[in-house]
Design a protein around this motif. Structure first.
Motif, short mmCIF file in Angstrom:
data_model
loop_
_atom_site.label_atom_id
_atom_site.label_comp_id
_atom_site.label_asym_id
_atom_site.label_seq_id
_atom_site.Cartn_x
_atom_site.Cartn_y
_atom_site.Cartn_z
N ASN B 145 0.81 -1.23 0.00
CA ASN B 145 0.00 0.00 0.00
C ASN B 145 0.83 1.27 0.00
O ASN B 145 0.44 2.27 -0.58
CB ASN B 145 -0.92 0.04 1.22
CG ASN B 145 -1.91 -1.10 1.22
OD1 ASN B 145 -2.13 -1.73 0.18
ND2 ASN B 145 -2.51 -1.38 2.36
N THR B 146 1.95 1.25 0.76
CA THR B 146 2.76 2.47 0.85
C THR B 146 4.25 2.15 0.78
O THR B 146 4.70 1.10 1.24
CB THR B 146 2.55 3.21 2.20
OG1 THR B 146 2.91 2.33 3.26
CG2 THR B 146 1.12 3.70 2.37
N CYS B 147 4.99 3.08 0.19
CA CYS B 147 6.45 3.02 0.32
C CYS B 147 6.96 4.43 0.51
O CYS B 147 6.26 5.41 0.21
CB CYS B 147 7.10 2.32 -0.87
SG CYS B 147 7.12 3.29 -2.37
N HIS B 148 8.16 4.56 1.06
CA HIS B 148 8.68 5.86 1.46
C HIS B 148 10.16 5.92 1.15
O HIS B 148 10.89 4.97 1.42
CB HIS B 148 8.48 6.07 2.97
CG HIS B 148 7.06 5.87 3.40
ND1 HIS B 148 6.17 6.89 3.55
CD2 HIS B 148 6.37 4.72 3.67
CE1 HIS B 148 4.99 6.41 3.90
NE2 HIS B 148 5.07 5.10 3.99
N SER B 149 10.59 7.05 0.63
CA SER B 149 12.01 7.26 0.41
C SER B 149 12.65 7.58 1.76
O SER B 149 12.16 8.46 2.49
CB SER B 149 12.20 8.42 -0.56
OG SER B 149 13.54 8.81 -0.57
N MET B 150 13.69 6.88 2.13
CA MET B 150 14.34 7.18 3.41
C MET B 150 15.85 6.99 3.31
O MET B 150 16.31 5.96 2.80
CB MET B 150 13.75 6.31 4.53
CG MET B 150 14.10 6.83 5.92
SD MET B 150 13.17 6.03 7.24
CE MET B 150 11.60 6.85 7.10
N SER B 151 16.59 7.99 3.80
CA SER B 151 18.06 7.91 3.77
C SER B 151 18.55 6.83 4.72
O SER B 151 17.84 6.41 5.63
CB SER B 151 18.64 9.26 4.19
OG SER B 151 18.41 9.45 5.58
N SER B 152 19.80 6.42 4.53
CA SER B 152 20.39 5.42 5.43
C SER B 152 20.36 5.88 6.88
O SER B 152 20.05 5.10 7.79
CB SER B 152 21.83 5.13 5.01
OG SER B 152 21.85 4.37 3.82
N ASP B 153 20.68 7.15 7.12
CA ASP B 153 20.69 7.67 8.49
C ASP B 153 19.30 7.59 9.12
O ASP B 153 19.15 7.14 10.26
CB ASP B 153 21.16 9.13 8.52
CG ASP B 153 22.69 9.21 8.44
OD1 ASP B 153 23.33 8.14 8.59
OD2 ASP B 153 23.22 10.32 8.24
N ASP B 154 18.29 8.05 8.39
CA ASP B 154 16.93 8.02 8.92
C ASP B 154 16.44 6.58 9.13
O ASP B 154 15.75 6.29 10.10
CB ASP B 154 15.96 8.77 7.99
CG ASP B 154 16.13 10.28 8.10
OD1 ASP B 154 16.88 10.72 8.99
OD2 ASP B 154 15.50 11.00 7.31
N ARG B 155 16.81 5.72 8.20
CA ARG B 155 16.40 4.32 8.32
C ARG B 155 17.02 3.69 9.57
O ARG B 155 16.36 2.94 10.30
CB ARG B 155 16.80 3.55 7.05
CG ARG B 155 16.40 2.09 7.03
CD ARG B 155 16.45 1.50 5.62
NE ARG B 155 17.53 2.06 4.83
CZ ARG B 155 18.78 1.60 4.84
NH1 ARG B 155 19.11 0.57 5.56
NH2 ARG B 155 19.71 2.20 4.10
#
Lengths: 250, 250
Positions: B145-155
């Motif tokens: 249903n959803t996907c999100h762009s996330m940087s390595s740091d945030d992940r």
């Protein structure tokens, strides 16, 4: 057997308030609601029969004492020995009290509790006098799906389990929420994870559900995470990681 | 834009297994499933195209690497640089890798996860190459249903929050369960409490839901409970009680 139809409530905190509204709505006659100070409350709830003087008490079938543990003995002392009463505490022992005193402990957390959850609260009952116990049981089962006889000792152990499984878990969710805010990432992304894990708790032992770096013994990730935490978080992280490792190493 | 239709999976642990079955059922062509030892697995799952030699790799649109963090760099090194691949880890940084490498991190715990929860898993994506990112996104949104762009740091920060809110809470529920077993009281009585609190997490900040002796500063109950705990439980009890007190004292 005389059934409890007319009651009074002592205390109008989270528990007293929810029980007052629930019992009223179910048609129970509530004679008095005792509080320490009534001025502001009467403005907000003009219909509720508040009183701030426990000594001008009307005789009722049952008084429910919904105050903090520390104040329970003092309140009980002020009420005539002939008056049937029960308190809603998880930790206060019954042994010290008289024949007409019982326990009516709703095993639930009352903060923001939705109305439809109320009938499902398990009520833990205790009374020395078997006749009084029967009356409490009849009263509980008139308004709640289940009630259970439980000794003071078992109730105290249950309260500890509730503190661990509910208060402590809730605090960890708060810390995770704060961690997300402080790092400007969206806590909402964690909600499907929280929801699914809590649904699994209904049907699986939590032990079988454990995943993550501590369970796997993934020291590289553990060390990386330790370095990224504040000092306060680190204490908690270390003691919980150690405990998970301990539990799963066999 | 070429879309990903034929994939292979490396690893058949909790994540690899769930993703294999989910993608197969959704009609994705799965060319190879790489594992370290195939003998036993092939008996149980005779239809799955297992292989234990990463060097006899067929070209596919995407390889999903679902192995433990420590093994990811080694696997990536063995795969030709022209092959698009993504790994499912919360903690491994992308910086070290090539243009054709991305992150496809499903933010969920896969132990005993019911099938109907799978489409609701938030997928956290990362890729250096914008074209490759677009392809990953298209692939994710075809099945989730959803996907999100996330940087390595945030992940990595999200992974810490997941460890705190999920692994740690789950362990506390296990400890509560063990406490009930050791004291011969029924853990099932706590289930309505766990269920309601977790439902509240969906709509309220956990901070507003806190109740219990630590929040109230009820030292008598805290001391009584400390005396009833084993040494291992006591460490956890103390550090969590202190942390709740700290958070709510303002």
């Amino acid at each position: 057997m005389q059934i409890f139809e007319k009651i009074s409530i002592v205390g109008f905190g989270k528990v007293g308030k929810v029980l007052y509204h629930y019992f009223s709505q179910k048609g129970v006659q509530i004679e008095q609601v005792f509080v320490r100070e009534i001025t502001e409350l009467q403005k907000v709830h003009p219909v509720i029969p508040f009183s701030d003087d426990i000594f001008i008490l009307k005789a009722v079938d049952l008084i429910l004492i919904c105050v903090q543990d520390d104040h329970i003995p003092d309140i009980i002392q002020k009420i005539p020995k002939t008056q049937a009463l029960a308190y809603t505490s998880g930790s206060v022992e019954l042994t010290a009290f008289e024949e007409n005193v019982g326990v009516f402990y709703p095993l639930q957390s009352f903060a923001h509790l939705p109305d439809d959850a109320i009938p499902h609260i398990p009520i833990l009952l205790e009374a020395k006098n078997p006749r009084f116990y029967k009356q409490l049981e009849e009263f509980a089962l008139r308004f709640f799906n289940t009630c259970h006889s439980m000794s003071s000792d078992d109730r105290k152990q249950m309260h500890i389990a509730a503190v661990i499984a509910n208060n402590f878990t809730n605090h960890l969710v708060h810390l995770a929420q704060r961690h997300c805010e402080e790092n400007d990432i969206d806590f909402n992304l964690l909600k499907p994870l929280l929801l699914e894990t809590s649904k699994k708790w209904m049907t699986h032992p939590a032990f079988d559900l454990q995943t993550g770096p501590a369970k796997r013994g993934d020291h590289k990730t553990i060390e990386q995470q330790q370095e990224m935490l504040s000092l306060e978080q680190k204490d908690l992280y270390d003691v919980l990681t150690k405990s998970i490792h301990q539990a799963h190493k066999q």
